[in-house]
Design a protein around this motif. Structure first.
Motif, PDB file in Angstrom:
ATOM      1  N   ILE A 348      24.137  40.374  37.219  1.00  0.00           N
ATOM      2  CA  ILE A 348      22.676  40.098  38.829  1.00  0.00           C
ATOM      3  C   ILE A 348      22.796  41.884  39.394  1.00  0.00           C
ATOM      4  CG2 ILE A 348      22.398  39.101  40.667  1.00  0.00           C
ATOM      5  CD1 ILE A 348      23.720  37.068  39.850  1.00  0.00           C
ATOM      6  N   ASN A 349      24.113  42.100  39.396  1.00  0.00           N
ATOM      7  CA  ASN A 349      24.346  43.658  40.264  1.00  0.00           C
ATOM      8  C   ASN A 349      23.403  44.993  39.398  1.00  0.00           C
ATOM      9  OD1 ASN A 349      25.461  42.614  42.553  1.00  0.00           O
ATOM     10  ND2 ASN A 349      27.389  42.814  42.379  1.00  0.00           N
ATOM     11  N   THR A 350      23.920  44.338  38.551  1.00  0.00           N
ATOM     12  CA  THR A 350      23.427  45.842  37.428  1.00  0.00           C
ATOM     13  C   THR A 350      21.579  45.625  37.525  1.00  0.00           C
ATOM     14  OG1 THR A 350      25.852  45.977  35.890  1.00  0.00           O
ATOM     15  CG2 THR A 350      23.301  46.829  35.085  1.00  0.00           C
ATOM     16  N   ALA A 351      21.052  44.297  37.481  1.00  0.00           N
ATOM     17  CA  ALA A 351      19.747  43.695  37.262  1.00  0.00           C
ATOM     18  C   ALA A 351      18.866  44.404  39.007  1.00  0.00           C
ATOM     19  CB  ALA A 351      19.477  43.113  36.891  1.00  0.00           C
ATOM     20  N   ASN A 352      19.888  43.949  39.919  1.00  0.00           N
ATOM     21  CA  ASN A 352      19.255  44.366  41.177  1.00  0.00           C
ATOM     22  C   ASN A 352      19.601  45.848  41.685  1.00  0.00           C
ATOM     23  OD1 ASN A 352      18.560  42.128  42.151  1.00  0.00           O
ATOM     24  ND2 ASN A 352      20.757  41.746  42.583  1.00  0.00           N
ATOM     25  N   ALA A 353      20.284  47.265  41.192  1.00  0.00           N
ATOM     26  CA  ALA A 353      20.095  48.036  40.902  1.00  0.00           C
ATOM     27  C   ALA A 353      18.591  49.090  40.388  1.00  0.00           C
ATOM     28  CB  ALA A 353      21.767  48.352  40.930  1.00  0.00           C
ATOM     29  N   SER A 354      18.913  48.341  39.227  1.00  0.00           N
ATOM     30  CA  SER A 354      17.725  49.464  38.549  1.00  0.00           C
ATOM     31  C   SER A 354      16.665  49.235  39.397  1.00  0.00           C
ATOM     32  CB  SER A 354      17.788  48.243  37.093  1.00  0.00           C
ATOM     33  OG  SER A 354      18.931  47.682  36.837  1.00  0.00           O
ATOM     34  N   ARG A 355      15.553  50.491  39.025  1.00  0.00           N
ATOM     35  CA  ARG A 355      14.742  51.011  39.556  1.00  0.00           C
ATOM     36  C   ARG A 355      13.416  51.256  38.609  1.00  0.00           C
ATOM     37  NH1 ARG A 355      16.889  49.156  43.001  1.00  0.00           N
ATOM     38  NH2 ARG A 355      17.258  50.110  44.871  1.00  0.00           N
ATOM     39  N   PRO A 356      12.535  49.750  38.623  1.00  0.00           N
ATOM     40  CA  PRO A 356      12.700  48.821  39.279  1.00  0.00           C
ATOM     41  C   PRO A 356      13.486  47.706  39.058  1.00  0.00           C
ATOM     42  CG  PRO A 356      10.907  49.078  37.858  1.00  0.00           C
ATOM     43  CD  PRO A 356      11.406  49.886  37.539  1.00  0.00           C
ATOM     44  N   PRO A 357      14.006  47.320  39.703  1.00  0.00           N
ATOM     45  CA  PRO A 357      15.044  46.157  39.895  1.00  0.00           C
ATOM     46  C   PRO A 357      14.923  45.223  38.707  1.00  0.00           C
ATOM     47  CG  PRO A 357      13.992  45.797  41.966  1.00  0.00           C
ATOM     48  CD  PRO A 357      13.553  47.016  41.284  1.00  0.00           C
ATOM     49  N   GLN A 358      15.139  44.778  37.570  1.00  0.00           N
ATOM     50  CA  GLN A 358      15.110  44.081  36.469  1.00  0.00           C
ATOM     51  C   GLN A 358      14.922  42.606  37.503  1.00  0.00           C
ATOM     52  OE1 GLN A 358      17.670  44.255  33.350  1.00  0.00           O
ATOM     53  NE2 GLN A 358      18.109  46.543  33.433  1.00  0.00           N
ATOM     54  N   GLN A 359      13.717  41.608  37.203  1.00  0.00           N
ATOM     55  CA  GLN A 359      13.479  39.994  36.836  1.00  0.00           C
ATOM     56  C   GLN A 359      14.067  39.311  35.965  1.00  0.00           C
ATOM     57  OE1 GLN A 359      12.197  38.793  40.073  1.00  0.00           O
ATOM     58  NE2 GLN A 359      12.667  41.016  40.239  1.00  0.00           N
ATOM     59  N   TRP A 360      15.181  40.265  34.828  1.00  0.00           N
ATOM     60  CA  TRP A 360      15.209  39.439  33.980  1.00  0.00           C
ATOM     61  C   TRP A 360      16.810  39.607  33.576  1.00  0.00           C
ATOM     62  CZ3 TRP A 360      12.838  34.972  32.059  1.00  0.00           C
ATOM     63  CH2 TRP A 360      11.123  35.036  32.496  1.00  0.00           C
ATOM     64  N   ILE A 361      17.834  38.665  32.472  1.00  0.00           N
ATOM     65  CA  ILE A 361      19.280  39.270  32.186  1.00  0.00           C
ATOM     66  C   ILE A 361      19.441  38.658  31.172  1.00  0.00           C
ATOM     67  CG2 ILE A 361      21.395  39.923  33.212  1.00  0.00           C
ATOM     68  CD1 ILE A 361      21.081  39.241  35.846  1.00  0.00           C
ATOM     69  N   ARG A 362      19.207  39.183  29.643  1.00  0.00           N
ATOM     70  CA  ARG A 362      19.486  38.625  28.536  1.00  0.00           C
ATOM     71  C   ARG A 362      18.571  37.590  28.063  1.00  0.00           C
ATOM     72  NH1 ARG A 362      25.745  40.244  27.373  1.00  0.00           N
ATOM     73  NH2 ARG A 362      25.023  39.098  25.327  1.00  0.00           N
ATOM     74  N   GLY A 363      17.138  37.782  28.908  1.00  0.00           N
ATOM     75  CA  GLY A 363      16.352  36.241  28.582  1.00  0.00           C
ATOM     76  C   GLY A 363      16.096  35.524  29.217  1.00  0.00           C
ATOM     77  N   SER A 364      17.366  35.609  31.041  1.00  0.00           N
ATOM     78  CA  SER A 364      16.728  34.241  30.962  1.00  0.00           C
ATOM     79  C   SER A 364      16.417  34.922  32.986  1.00  0.00           C
ATOM     80  CB  SER A 364      17.880  33.476  32.200  1.00  0.00           C
ATOM     81  OG  SER A 364      17.827  33.051  30.407  1.00  0.00           O
ATOM     82  N   HIS A 365      16.074  34.382  33.465  1.00  0.00           N
ATOM     83  CA  HIS A 365      15.070  35.025  34.717  1.00  0.00           C
ATOM     84  C   HIS A 365      16.396  35.088  35.983  1.00  0.00           C
ATOM     85  CE1 HIS A 365      13.180  35.707  38.959  1.00  0.00           C
ATOM     86  NE2 HIS A 365      11.922  35.751  38.422  1.00  0.00           N
ATOM     87  N   ILE A 366      17.033  35.967  36.521  1.00  0.00           N
ATOM     88  CA  ILE A 366      17.116  36.158  38.066  1.00  0.00           C
ATOM     89  C   ILE A 366      17.851  35.668  38.383  1.00  0.00           C
ATOM     90  CG2 ILE A 366      16.495  37.572  38.959  1.00  0.00           C
ATOM     91  CD1 ILE A 366      18.478  40.044  39.289  1.00  0.00           C
ATOM     92  N   ALA A 367      16.748  34.748  38.791  1.00  0.00           N
ATOM     93  CA  ALA A 367      17.289  34.091  40.038  1.00  0.00           C
ATOM     94  C   ALA A 367      17.784  32.226  39.579  1.00  0.00           C
ATOM     95  CB  ALA A 367      15.833  32.451  40.571  1.00  0.00           C
ATOM     96  N   THR A 368      17.916  32.396  38.168  1.00  0.00           N
ATOM     97  CA  THR A 368      18.275  31.440  37.253  1.00  0.00           C
ATOM     98  C   THR A 368      20.321  31.974  37.264  1.00  0.00           C
ATOM     99  OG1 THR A 368      17.057  30.677  36.390  1.00  0.00           O
ATOM    100  CG2 THR A 368      19.195  30.013  35.409  1.00  0.00           C
ATOM    101  N   TRP A 369      20.560  33.072  36.670  1.00  0.00           N
ATOM    102  CA  TRP A 369      22.052  34.068  37.170  1.00  0.00           C
ATOM    103  C   TRP A 369      22.397  33.343  38.258  1.00  0.00           C
ATOM    104  CZ3 TRP A 369      24.643  36.268  32.835  1.00  0.00           C
ATOM    105  CH2 TRP A 369      23.941  35.870  32.273  1.00  0.00           C
TER     106      TRP A 369
END
Length: 565
Positions: A348-369
């Motif tokens: 989750i932290n890696t996705a948030n630190a990306s620019r722009p922040p990633q909304q998807w992590i390995r096929g699933s939305h960050i909110a679900t993570w």
């Protein structure tokens, strides 16, 4: 033309209590004929010396000595020659109850019996017969325990479950075929009755002691202590069975001798409880004697994690995230619960630190993570003592179960969901062990009280309930046997109840009596069920033609609430 008569029975004396004498005669009237399933008789006038009641067993001995038919008393009616209630009222000086009418009133008691079995093995109505109380052999023949020579006819070992006391004070031991108690022909035992009055736990403890004593199969027992200290001192003797104790019960001693069960507690018992969150090296239990702890690390618990979610929190999106996490665990990259939490948080932290922040992590939305992380953090707090967040866990050593062993798993300190988790994992572990052939046991008996908590009635299916239904349907072929107890049989899933071969009913509430589980009982048997004293049960078995009222002794072990240090 010569009439054909059935040959006279040569050994009829062995089936009848002739010393007590004839207690009545069968009768079949124009309006109430005898049938192949029921017959009636009137009770002889022996000045009140015939002590019949609902549930007694009687024997109708044909006048031509050709047959004996055994019946269970299911109804009793009293007739008199008084025309009406008003006539009797007037004869007592217009309602003076203290007046004794000088003339005798003709009165007769008529008894209705359900046919159980006869010596001729023919399905036919009872003809003119003298009625006796049966002997011990007669009672056991009526219930299919012995043949007409008095020899046991069970395929498996007879497992005594209690004492039957007839109206003539004849005492007969009653047993169940082990092939119908723990398999392979049938299996499972269910006990129901009002809490505190039906003595369900005591009845189960005695039955298990009897089973371990008499069985010819390699059998072990697992008990789950779900409330208070009920099962936590089964390795301690019961003072009611010890000479000199102020609680000594002489009848129970006689019953143990009749039934051939040793008067001793469970000697091969081990006790297990979850780890104490405050003292991780100790078990959290109400037992004050040695108790072994258990706690599951990530490798032990990860397959159960989906069952920890509320049904409305678990959907396809959550399952997709969990599939990714589970793959990391199975590949050996995540070894502890803490590592799993750190890894999910890192994703989750890696996705948030990306620019722009990633909304998807390995096929699933960050909110679900994020939602998944919140639940995973919550579980160790929701199931205290069960989930080891760091280091190695310690499982219950199911593989060490041997013939005659009794494991008691104390789960009373857990919430309902924690209890279901422990019970569900245990049932799966035992089932897998037996199915894989990793045990030399023929049967493992699992006893749990408050069965309705784990398999409630209704259409809602949970993984645990589905597993229990499957076990009761095919468990006897594996050797996994369920002994369940609950206050109301109607509160347990119907498939589980119907798959049980043996039932014990204790004192029962009137509303419960109206449920379908009691439909086969006569109104008077139902009425007796609502008034049963402690220590008495109505037993029904797949091998019994009719239910039977039994009395059982105090259990051989100490009731948990009586333990003092």
């Amino acid at each position: 033309m010569t009439e054909n008569h059935a040959p006279a029975i040569s050994n009829f004396e062995s089936f009848l209590n002739q010393e007590y004498g004839v207690i009545g005669r069968t009768v079949s009237t124009k309006s109430e004929p005898n049938t192949s399933s029921q017959f009636q008789f009137w009770v002889a006038d022996r000045r009140g010396k015939v002590t019949l009641e609902i549930g007694n067993i009687i024997a109708a001995f044909a006048d031509d000595n050709s047959d004996i038919t055994f019946g269970s008393v299911i109804e009793m009616r009293s007739y008199s020659d008084i025309d009406s209630f008003i006539a009797d009222y007037l004869s007592h000086d217009f309602g003076n109850a203290e007046v004794v009418v000088p003339t005798d009133v003709s009165q007769v008691i008529v008894v209705t019996c359900a046919v159980m079995r006869n010596l001729s093995n023919q399905t036919k109505p009872v003809e003119r017969s003298r009625v006796y109380f049966p002997s011990v052999t007669g009672i056991q023949f009526a219930y299919g325990i012995v043949n007409d020579k008095g020899e046991t006819i069970y395929a498996g070992a007879p497992i005594p479950i209690g004492i039957f006391e007839n109206g003539d004070k004849t005492v007969a031991p009653i047993s169940v075929d082990e092939h119908f108690m723990i398999g392979p022909e049938g299996a499972h035992l269910n006990v129901s009755g009002i809490s505190g009055l039906a003595s369900k736990t005591s009845a189960i403890e005695f039955t298990i002691k009897s089973l371990l004593t008499h069985t010819r199969q390699r059998t072990a027992v697992v008990m789950f202590n779900v409330k208070s200290r009920d099962l936590l001192y089964i390795d301690q003797p019961n003072p009611r069975l010890q000479q000199g104790s102020d609680q000594f019960d002489e009848w129970s001693i006689k019953a143990y001798n009749i039934l051939g069960v040793p008067i001793e507690p469970f000697t091969n018992a081990r006790f297990f409880a979850p780890s104490d969150p405050d003292y991780p090296d100790h078990a959290k239990s109400l037992r004050r004697l040695p108790t072994e702890r258990f706690e599951w690390d990530l490798g032990m618990i990860f397959r159960d994690i989906p069952t920890l979610f509320n049904p409305f929190d678990w959907d396809d999106r959550m399952e997709s995230v969990w599939f990714v996490i589970q793959e990391e665990i199975e590949q050996g990259r995540l070894l502890t619960y803490t590592q799993m939490l750190s890894w999910v948080e890192g994703q989750i932290n890696t996705a948030n630190a990306s620019r722009p922040p990633q909304q998807w992590i390995r096929g699933s939305h960050i909110a679900t993570w994020n939602k998944m992380l919140g639940h995973l953090r919550r579980f160790p707090r929701s199931y205290p003592g069960l989930i080891a967040v760091a280091g190695q866990g310690l499982n219950i050593p199911w593989e060490e179960l041997q013939h005659g062993d009794v494991y008691v798993v104390d789960i009373q300190g857990l919430g309902d969901r924690g209890q279901r988790l422990v019970f569900g994992r245990a049932m799966r572990a035992l089932s897998d062990m037996l199915e894989a052939g990793d045990s030399d046991l023929d049967a493992i008996v699992v006893f749990v009280d408050e069965l309705n908590k784990f398999a409630p009635s209704g259409n809602v299916r949970t993984p645990l309930k589905t597993r229990l239904i499957d076990i009761t349907a095919r468990g006897r072929s594996l050797g996994l046997v369920l002994f369940g107890a609950e206050q109301f049989a109607s509160s347990v899933d119907n498939e589980i109840v119907e798959n049980s071969s043996t039932f014990l009913f204790g004192r029962t509430e009137t509303n419960e009596i109206r449920s379908a589980n009691y439909a086969a009982f006569s109104d008077e048997v139902k009425a007796k069920l609502t008034m049963l004293p402690q220590g008495r049960l109505l037993a029904k078995s797949a091998k019994f033609s009719q239910p039977i009222f039994l009395r059982f002794p105090y259990p051989p072990c100490l009731p948990g609430d009586q333990y003092t240090e």
